[in-house]
Design a protein around this motif. Structure first.
Motif, PDB file in Angstrom:
ATOM      1  N   TYR A  41       0.822  -1.198   0.000  1.00 32.24           N
ATOM      2  CA  TYR A  41       0.000   0.000   0.000  1.00 32.24           C
ATOM      3  C   TYR A  41       0.865   1.260   0.000  1.00 32.24           C
ATOM      4  CZ  TYR A  41      -3.437  -3.458   1.321  1.00 32.24           C
ATOM      5  OH  TYR A  41      -4.242  -4.577   1.334  1.00 32.24           O
ATOM      6  N   GLY A  42       0.655   2.070  -1.014  1.00 28.55           N
ATOM      7  CA  GLY A  42       1.412   3.307  -1.105  1.00 28.55           C
ATOM      8  C   GLY A  42       0.793   4.244  -2.122  1.00 28.55           C
ATOM      9  N   GLY A  43       1.317   5.440  -2.149  1.00 28.24           N
ATOM     10  CA  GLY A  43       0.846   6.440  -3.101  1.00 28.24           C
ATOM     11  C   GLY A  43       1.645   7.713  -2.910  1.00 28.24           C
ATOM     12  N   ILE A  44       1.304   8.721  -3.660  1.00 28.83           N
ATOM     13  CA  ILE A  44       1.986  10.008  -3.585  1.00 28.83           C
ATOM     14  C   ILE A  44       0.952  11.106  -3.392  1.00 28.83           C
ATOM     15  CG2 ILE A  44       3.191  11.748  -4.992  1.00 28.83           C
ATOM     16  CD1 ILE A  44       4.929   9.532  -6.093  1.00 28.83           C
ATOM     17  N   THR A  45       1.228  11.984  -2.433  1.00 28.81           N
ATOM     18  CA  THR A  45       0.441  13.200  -2.246  1.00 28.81           C
ATOM     19  C   THR A  45       1.117  14.331  -3.011  1.00 28.81           C
ATOM     20  OG1 THR A  45      -0.388  12.593  -0.061  1.00 28.81           O
ATOM     21  CG2 THR A  45      -0.323  14.935  -0.580  1.00 28.81           C
ATOM     22  N   LEU A  46       0.381  14.988  -3.887  1.00 27.26           N
ATOM     23  CA  LEU A  46       0.903  16.150  -4.600  1.00 27.26           C
ATOM     24  C   LEU A  46       0.235  17.410  -4.070  1.00 27.26           C
ATOM     25  CD1 LEU A  46       1.084  15.009  -8.344  1.00 27.26           C
ATOM     26  CD2 LEU A  46       2.940  15.147  -6.678  1.00 27.26           C
ATOM     27  N   ILE A  47       1.037  18.439  -3.867  1.00 28.54           N
ATOM     28  CA  ILE A  47       0.518  19.724  -3.427  1.00 28.54           C
ATOM     29  C   ILE A  47      -0.074  20.452  -4.621  1.00 28.54           C
ATOM     30  CG2 ILE A  47       1.110  21.956  -2.401  1.00 28.54           C
ATOM     31  CD1 ILE A  47       3.440  20.534  -0.997  1.00 28.54           C
TER      32      ILE A  47
END
Length: 246
Positions: A41-47
């Motif tokens: 489980y993972g992902g990326i948060t983008l501002i």
């Protein structure tokens, strides 16, 4: 927690060299990171919007996106902290972590009990965070934290490059289609390039349609779109009916 395979970064670099576009780059970064950290489980948060909002990309499971979304709504959670304030955020037990009293128990309801987030920093500014969720309560070792930080640094560089390259391709494509639209008006009216471009700008502003959208529709249909940006309605007037700028 992690496998600490020293060859993983070489494989990641080779993989990133073969992908095109931001989406593919994100998927590769997250895929390698979750494998190296031995989680699914993972992902990326983008501002987004200068830090006023966030977006999750590359989530390996819908639960990741949902857990992230709750953070953005609450303005509370490790992904938000890592994206805007702290370089590394670690929690071994989300349910009892007093930093996020509302979000932690909600995340646990999705089966997430630990997390490791590392900031993404490119071109002198924060762009987001790499987020790795664990289903077990886990103690992250210094090696785990260092590995996540390395993935985040390499991933941020690749993502920054992919964004720049994609932006350049889009800019070139936009320039090409504007040139084609100018050519249509120049041929129909017998005007020069500056006069044709001025006509397109005035029509774009008057009808509240983005210039690149106007030009794409004009080139594709040979008629001018009518109405606000985002509509697909086109006028029945031929291009020759466009008024010549004064």
């Amino acid at each position: 927690m992690s496998s600490q395979d020293p060859t993983v970064f070489g494989s990641l670099a080779e993989s990133l060299a073969d992908v095109e576009g931001v989406t593919e780059t994100i998927d590769q970064i997250v895929g390698y990171a979750v494998e190296a950290m031995e989680t699914s489980y993972g992902g990326i948060t983008l501002i987004q919007s200068g830090g006023r909002s966030f977006e999750t990309v590359g989530a390996t499971h819908p639960s990741v996106a949902e857990a992230d979304r709750m953070q953005y709504e609450l303005r509370e959670g490790p992904c938000v902290d890592a994206a805007v304030d702290t370089k590394i955020v670690v929690s071994d037990r989300l349910t009892t972590d007093d930093r996020w009293p509302e979000w932690g128990p909600r995340a646990s309801a999705f089966g997430f009990n630990s997390i490791l987030c590392a900031e993404l920093h490119a071109r002198g500014r924060r762009i987001g965070a790499l987020n790795l969720y664990g289903t077990d309560e886990a103690t992250f070792s210094p090696e785990d934290i260092e590995l996540a930080a390395l993935f985040a640094r390499q991933g941020a560089l690749a993502l920054g490059y992919a964004r720049s390259e994609e932006g350049l391709r889009e800019a070139l494509a936009t320039r090409t289609v504007i040139g084609q639209a100018q050519g249509l008006l120049m041929e129909r009216f017998g005007v020069d390039a500056d006069r044709a471009f001025s006509t397109l700008q005035r029509y774009s502003q008057h009808h509240n349609i983005k210039l690149k959208v106007l030009c794409r529709q004009l080139v594709a249909t040979r008629v001018l779109p009518d109405g606000p940006a985002g509509t697909s309605t086109a006028t029945t007037e031929p291009v020759a009916a466009v008024p010549e700028p004064a």
